[in-house]
Design an enzyme around this catalytic site. Structure first.
Site, short mmCIF file in Angstrom:
data_model
loop_
_atom_site.label_atom_id
_atom_site.label_comp_id
_atom_site.label_asym_id
_atom_site.label_seq_id
_atom_site.Cartn_x
_atom_site.Cartn_y
_atom_site.Cartn_z
N GLY A 66 -14.11 5.53 4.52
CA GLY A 66 -14.12 5.57 3.04
C GLY A 66 -15.24 5.06 2.34
O GLY A 66 -15.67 5.88 1.29
N ASP A 119 -20.37 5.63 14.30
CA ASP A 119 -18.82 5.97 14.02
C ASP A 119 -18.20 6.07 15.47
O ASP A 119 -18.69 7.23 16.10
CB ASP A 119 -18.14 6.29 13.00
CG ASP A 119 -16.57 6.21 12.66
OD1 ASP A 119 -15.97 5.99 13.38
OD2 ASP A 119 -16.78 5.84 11.31
N ASN A 161 -6.88 10.34 6.59
CA ASN A 161 -8.19 9.97 6.13
C ASN A 161 -8.54 10.63 4.74
O ASN A 161 -9.47 10.17 4.00
CB ASN A 161 -9.31 10.27 7.15
CG ASN A 161 -9.20 9.39 8.34
OD1 ASN A 161 -9.58 9.83 9.48
ND2 ASN A 161 -8.60 8.05 8.39
N LEU A 162 -7.97 11.85 4.69
CA LEU A 162 -8.69 12.77 3.55
C LEU A 162 -8.51 12.63 2.32
O LEU A 162 -9.20 13.02 1.36
CB LEU A 162 -8.12 14.35 4.02
CG LEU A 162 -8.42 14.87 5.44
CD1 LEU A 162 -8.00 16.48 5.52
CD2 LEU A 162 -9.93 14.65 5.58
N ARG A 203 -9.44 10.01 0.99
CA ARG A 203 -10.51 9.11 0.46
C ARG A 203 -12.01 9.51 1.29
O ARG A 203 -13.03 8.87 0.66
CB ARG A 203 -10.28 7.43 0.71
CG ARG A 203 -10.27 7.31 2.05
CD ARG A 203 -9.38 5.85 2.36
NE ARG A 203 -9.01 5.57 3.66
CZ ARG A 203 -8.26 5.97 4.32
NH1 ARG A 203 -7.38 7.12 4.01
NH2 ARG A 203 -8.10 5.83 5.63
N ASP A 212 -14.66 -1.53 8.78
CA ASP A 212 -13.24 -1.75 8.25
C ASP A 212 -12.88 -2.98 9.19
O ASP A 212 -11.48 -3.41 9.26
CB ASP A 212 -12.50 -0.82 8.41
CG ASP A 212 -12.20 -0.12 9.95
OD1 ASP A 212 -12.70 -0.66 10.77
OD2 ASP A 212 -11.37 0.80 9.99
N ASN A 213 -13.58 -3.87 9.91
CA ASN A 213 -13.15 -5.14 10.65
C ASN A 213 -14.05 -6.33 10.57
O ASN A 213 -15.26 -6.07 10.52
CB ASN A 213 -12.62 -4.88 12.11
CG ASN A 213 -14.02 -4.33 12.89
OD1 ASN A 213 -14.53 -5.36 13.68
ND2 ASN A 213 -14.39 -3.05 12.98
N CYS A 272 -6.42 -1.62 5.10
CA CYS A 272 -5.87 -0.46 4.21
C CYS A 272 -4.70 0.36 5.00
O CYS A 272 -3.86 1.15 4.61
CB CYS A 272 -7.10 0.43 4.05
SG CYS A 272 -8.51 0.07 3.17
#
Length: 236
Positions: A39, A60, A68-69, A71, A128-129, A186
């Site tokens: 995102g 990644d 996922n799409l 955002r 994201d962590n 999220c």
């Protein structure tokens, strides 16, 4: 690229008095690592590639999923099930084939963080962590790399620049990561798709300001509340 092609492509940046040709040359010589092609990473990757970054690394280890799409705008329906890094590379090459894209399809951890980060001038962290965020922060401190930080949840976000020109880092505002890795994220509470677009665009903007040596308010974090449309800066 020929000089006339460079000017034609990037003229709207070059026309900015504070950027000019010298600033565009800095952009075209920059080596930036984006951690996460999700995102936050999506708008960062999009705008850095559009700006003409010379070398764009994207780290990644995940694959694109249908959810996922809403955002993660550099991916599309044909990307579902594919590597996010490969999908990001396809997007970048179609947007600006002059960008040297370096795909890093692995999880950044203590065994590889230094080797990966040391190849770049600036790090933009859209992970994201908390474990990754603190590892990346600490490695940027060790290697003296500027770090652009961002996070999102629901309608809210945060953005800051750390470790730049002697400024403070993540541990100066949040000394330790939360002990509970099951804190809301999220996946459990959701995120409105446009929010990472806002925060990620701000992160890209900060990265380009670092590259072009434009003024920045350091030792300050911006808190973003898009539900009530409030933006607050907090010094630390």
């Amino acid at each position: 690229m020929k000089n006339e092609d460079i000017f034609s492509r990037y003229s709207r940046q070059i026309f900015i008095e504070e950027i000019g040709l010298e600033g565009q040359r800095k952009i075209m010589n920059a080596k930036v690592l984006v951690i996460g092609a999700g995102g936050l990473g999506s708008p960062v990757i999009q705008y850095l590639a559009a700006a003409g970054i010379e070398t764009l690394g994207v780290a990644d280890f995940d694959e694109v999923e249908l959810h996922n799409l809403n955002r993660q705008i550099i991916h599309n329906e044909n990307s579902v099930g594919k590597s996010k890094v490969k999908s990001a590379e396809y997007f970048v090459k179609n947007l600006n084939h002059h960008v040297d894209f370096i795909g890093i399809e692995t999880k950044i951890d203590s065994s590889n963080a230094e080797e990966i980060i040391s190849q770049f001038d600036i790090v933009i962290d859209g992970s994201d962590n908390f474990k990754t965020r603190y590892l990346v922060n600490d490695m940027c401190v060790k290697l003296k790399n500027p770090l652009v930080y961002g996070s999102i949840l629901g309608f809210s976000g945060q953005v800051a620049v750390f470790n730049y020109k002697g400024s403070k880092n993540l541990r100066d505002i949040f000394p330790e990561p939360p002990f509970d890795e099951d804190l809301p994220d999220c996946d459990s509470l959701g995120v409105l798709g446009a929010l990472p677009g806002i925060v990620g665009s701000m992160m890209a903007n900060l990265g380009l300001k670092i590259i072009t040596d434009l003024p920045l308010n350091l030792n300050q974090i911006t808190l973003i509340d898009t539900l009530h449309w409030r933006f607050q800066t907090v010094d630390f």
